[in-house]
Write a protein that holds these residues in place. Structure first.
Motif, PDB file in Angstrom:
ATOM      1  N   ASN A  42       0.958  -1.360  -0.003  1.00 39.05           N
ATOM      2  CA  ASN A  42      -0.052   0.174  -0.075  1.00 39.05           C
ATOM      3  C   ASN A  42       0.836   1.199  -0.031  1.00 39.05           C
ATOM      4  OD1 ASN A  42      -1.761   2.094   0.834  1.00 39.05           O
ATOM      5  ND2 ASN A  42      -3.166   0.879   2.075  1.00 39.05           N
ATOM      6  N   PRO A  43       0.824   2.025  -1.039  1.00 45.33           N
ATOM      7  CA  PRO A  43       1.676   3.158  -1.021  1.00 45.33           C
ATOM      8  C   PRO A  43       1.212   4.408   0.012  1.00 45.33           C
ATOM      9  CG  PRO A  43      -0.060   3.431  -2.790  1.00 45.33           C
ATOM     10  CD  PRO A  43      -0.105   1.836  -2.259  1.00 45.33           C
ATOM     11  N   ASP A  44       0.245   4.145   0.855  1.00 46.87           N
ATOM     12  CA  ASP A  44      -0.210   5.119   1.885  1.00 46.87           C
ATOM     13  C   ASP A  44       0.621   4.864   3.065  1.00 46.87           C
ATOM     14  OD1 ASP A  44      -2.114   6.344   0.161  1.00 46.87           O
ATOM     15  OD2 ASP A  44      -3.436   5.035   0.672  1.00 46.87           O
ATOM     16  N   TYR A  45       1.246   3.547   2.931  1.00 39.97           N
ATOM     17  CA  TYR A  45       1.789   3.191   4.484  1.00 39.97           C
ATOM     18  C   TYR A  45       3.619   3.583   4.067  1.00 39.97           C
ATOM     19  CZ  TYR A  45      -2.122   0.540   5.275  1.00 39.97           C
ATOM     20  OH  TYR A  45      -3.450   0.120   5.595  1.00 39.97           O
ATOM     21  N   PRO A  46       4.114   3.691   5.135  1.00 42.24           N
ATOM     22  CA  PRO A  46       5.726   3.896   4.981  1.00 42.24           C
ATOM     23  C   PRO A  46       6.372   2.590   4.343  1.00 42.24           C
ATOM     24  CG  PRO A  46       4.888   4.701   7.215  1.00 42.24           C
ATOM     25  CD  PRO A  46       3.717   3.894   6.373  1.00 42.24           C
ATOM     26  N   ASP A  47       7.300   3.001   3.559  1.00 47.87           N
ATOM     27  CA  ASP A  47       7.986   1.924   2.960  1.00 47.87           C
ATOM     28  C   ASP A  47       8.657   0.850   3.451  1.00 47.87           C
ATOM     29  OD1 ASP A  47       9.770   3.584   3.006  1.00 47.87           O
ATOM     30  OD2 ASP A  47      10.218   3.758   1.178  1.00 47.87           O
ATOM     31  N   THR A  48       8.963   1.249   5.093  1.00 41.61           N
ATOM     32  CA  THR A  48       9.869   0.456   6.077  1.00 41.61           C
ATOM     33  C   THR A  48       8.989   0.073   7.121  1.00 41.61           C
ATOM     34  OG1 THR A  48      10.487   2.484   7.270  1.00 41.61           O
ATOM     35  CG2 THR A  48      11.932   1.733   5.512  1.00 41.61           C
ATOM     36  N   LEU A  49       7.598   0.003   7.280  1.00 38.75           N
ATOM     37  CA  LEU A  49       6.673  -0.101   8.114  1.00 38.75           C
ATOM     38  C   LEU A  49       6.845  -1.482   8.582  1.00 38.75           C
ATOM     39  CD1 LEU A  49       4.003   0.631   9.598  1.00 38.75           C
ATOM     40  CD2 LEU A  49       2.780  -0.567   7.775  1.00 38.75           C
ATOM     41  N   TYR A  50       7.147  -2.446   7.736  1.00 40.14           N
ATOM     42  CA  TYR A  50       7.068  -3.995   8.324  1.00 40.14           C
ATOM     43  C   TYR A  50       8.526  -4.194   8.743  1.00 40.14           C
ATOM     44  CZ  TYR A  50       2.438  -3.985   6.355  1.00 40.14           C
ATOM     45  OH  TYR A  50       1.079  -3.687   5.886  1.00 40.14           O
ATOM     46  N   VAL A  51       9.257  -3.294   8.654  1.00 44.22           N
ATOM     47  CA  VAL A  51      10.528  -3.459   9.186  1.00 44.22           C
ATOM     48  C   VAL A  51      10.752  -2.869  10.473  1.00 44.22           C
ATOM     49  CG1 VAL A  51      13.197  -3.671   8.884  1.00 44.22           C
ATOM     50  CG2 VAL A  51      11.688  -4.034   7.038  1.00 44.22           C
ATOM     51  N   ASP A  52      10.245  -1.719  10.422  1.00 43.66           N
ATOM     52  CA  ASP A  52      10.246  -0.675  11.679  1.00 43.66           C
ATOM     53  C   ASP A  52       9.665  -1.600  12.889  1.00 43.66           C
ATOM     54  OD1 ASP A  52      11.753   1.179  10.143  1.00 43.66           O
ATOM     55  OD2 ASP A  52       9.816   2.704   9.658  1.00 43.66           O
ATOM     56  N   GLU A  53       8.358  -1.936  12.699  1.00 44.29           N
ATOM     57  CA  GLU A  53       7.519  -2.292  13.475  1.00 44.29           C
ATOM     58  C   GLU A  53       7.710  -3.807  14.086  1.00 44.29           C
ATOM     59  OE1 GLU A  53       5.532  -0.377  15.082  1.00 44.29           O
ATOM     60  OE2 GLU A  53       6.143   1.342  14.041  1.00 44.29           O
ATOM     61  N   LEU A  54       8.676  -4.568  13.607  1.00 48.92           N
ATOM     62  CA  LEU A  54       8.995  -5.631  14.028  1.00 48.92           C
ATOM     63  C   LEU A  54      10.627  -6.352  14.337  1.00 48.92           C
ATOM     64  CD1 LEU A  54       6.782  -7.481  11.034  1.00 48.92           C
ATOM     65  CD2 LEU A  54       6.129  -7.114  13.446  1.00 48.92           C
ATOM     66  N   ILE A  55      10.680  -5.189  15.207  1.00 50.00           N
ATOM     67  CA  ILE A  55      12.384  -5.525  15.728  1.00 50.00           C
ATOM     68  C   ILE A  55      12.529  -6.034  17.051  1.00 50.00           C
ATOM     69  CG2 ILE A  55      14.363  -4.389  15.914  1.00 50.00           C
ATOM     70  CD1 ILE A  55      13.487  -2.141  13.873  1.00 50.00           C
ATOM     71  N   GLY A  56      13.208  -7.126  17.214  1.00 52.41           N
ATOM     72  CA  GLY A  56      13.258  -7.841  18.468  1.00 52.41           C
ATOM     73  C   GLY A  56      14.310  -8.819  18.195  1.00 52.41           C
ATOM     74  N   PRO A  57      14.849  -9.463  19.513  1.00 52.71           N
ATOM     75  CA  PRO A  57      15.915 -10.317  19.854  1.00 52.71           C
ATOM     76  C   PRO A  57      15.474 -11.714  19.075  1.00 52.71           C
ATOM     77  CG  PRO A  57      15.451  -9.082  21.789  1.00 52.71           C
ATOM     78  CD  PRO A  57      14.408  -8.953  21.114  1.00 52.71           C
ATOM     79  N   GLU A  58      16.347 -12.352  18.271  1.00 53.52           N
ATOM     80  CA  GLU A  58      16.355 -13.739  17.849  1.00 53.52           C
ATOM     81  C   GLU A  58      15.172 -13.671  16.588  1.00 53.52           C
ATOM     82  OE1 GLU A  58      18.130 -16.198  18.256  1.00 53.52           O
ATOM     83  OE2 GLU A  58      19.040 -16.325  20.298  1.00 53.52           O
TER      84      GLU A  58
END
Length: 364
Positions: A275-291
């Protein structure tokens, strides 16, 4: 150091969802390893269809294979070249594999999508491809379908690294996590080592929002549901990770860990935003965690390198994630139905890519 290096330092391994002969030959993968802390590569039938089915990069390879194997079927021609690419990528990442003591540095090759609903044949195919590639840092990709669960268990029990693909729902993910543990337990019972067997569970993200958002746009859930657009996939992933945290802390897993077993990491796949309305890094920015692992297409990797945000987001506001999924259910968005549909579509899409690839190869 850059943002991708920071992402790796935060616990989310940087993998590339792309492979191509010219890219490998020109040193593109080695550059990412050297400069961006890249530690893995994933491939799938669609990636190979785009690589082999277009242009003439593989013409020389096909010609050499054909000279030695006149009249070979398209499947054999495809495998001959795919295996060479995967071997080259494995060799590039071998230094990472050795430096991390087999905890990372993997390259994934998928079993034939035609076998997604054939468990026993999938396990046989996994073993055959493992032997053909002959690299310790190979992962065999097996779809996380109901039929694939036994194949995952049996393949792990043989000591073969597994990337479980096409996971969308938490229940399906739990089933493959259990299969991974069962395969390791079988090895322990037989007195076999478990300390260098790696696995990831590829949990797909953006396609969920694509389906859910379309239902909302079509009127499901009314005005209230509009607040859930772009949120369901991330919430789903956060709860999958919360379950993973509980599982690796359980006595069952701790027993395996004491034998040297490595946890099956969650891998976030399909992380390019549709979706061009979403930030192009959305699914990286919001899913950061150990392992964890995030496998990105080149465009998403470039975007994150330029303007991604690194923070421990995966464990933030889990209660909010639960509320999002509860609201989605209450408003009739039927996440379970959506994830089941996405599995079927994913299998069909990869099979179609394979059809197109073999057809293109057969015409040469």
């Amino acid at each position: 150091m850059g943002k991708l290096n920071d992402l790796s330092a935060a616990g989310t391994a940087v993998w590339l969802d792309f492979v191509d002969r010219k890219f490998l030959a020109d040193g593109g993968l080695q550059k990412l390893v050297d400069q961006d802390s890249l530690t893995g590569v994933t491939s799938n039938p669609t990636i190979f269809e785009k690589a082999m089915g277009q242009g003439d990069v593989y013409a020389e390879g096909f010609a050499a294979f054909d000279a030695a194997n006149p009249g070979a079927e398209p499947m054999a021609r495809y495998e001959s070249q795919a295996i060479l690419d995967i071997q080259a990528a494995c060799d590039t990442l071998r230094g990472v594999y050795d430096a991390t003591d087999a905890r990372d540095g993997y390259v994934s090759l998928e079993v034939s999508p035609y076998l997604a609903m054939k468990g026993p044949e999938t396990a046989e195919e996994a073993a055959r491809l493992w032997d053909a590639v002959d690299r310790p840092n190979l992962m065999i990709k097996i779809p996380g379908t109901a039929d694939g669960v036994r194949a995952i268990r049996d393949t792990i029990a043989k000591g073969i690294n597994v990337n479980v693909t096409l996971l969308f729902g938490i229940e399906a993910y739990r089933n493959v996590a259990q299969a991974h543990a069962e395969g390791l337990e079988e090895r322990v019972e037989k007195g076999l080592p478990v300390d260098r067997i790696a696995s990831v569970a590829s949990f797909f993200i953006s396609r969920i929002d694509g389906k859910i958002d379309a239902k909302i746009d079509a009127g499901t859930g009314g005005e209230e549901a509009k607040a859930l657009k772009g949120k369901v996939a991330i919430a789903n992933a956060k709860l999958a990770y919360a379950w993973w945290q509980e599982f690796v802390a359980s006595p069952r897993w701790q027993t395996l860990e004491a034998k040297g077993a490595m946890p099956q990491r969650l891998l976030w796949a399909s992380t390019g935003t549709k979706n061009p309305d979403y930030p192009d890094t959305l699914y990286v920015d919001e899913l950061i965690g150990p392992e964890t692992v995030n496998t990105m297409p080149p465009k998403t990797m470039d975007a994150f390198r330029d303007h991604g945000t690194v923070a421990q987001t995966l464990t933030q506001d889990v209660s909010g994630a639960k509320a999002v999924l509860a609201d989605a259910e209450r408003l009739g968005l039927n996440l379970d139905g959506v994830t089941a549909e996405l599995v079927e579509e994913g299998v069909a899409s990869f099979a179609k890519s394979f059809d197109d690839l073999l057809a293109a190869i057969g015409k040469e």
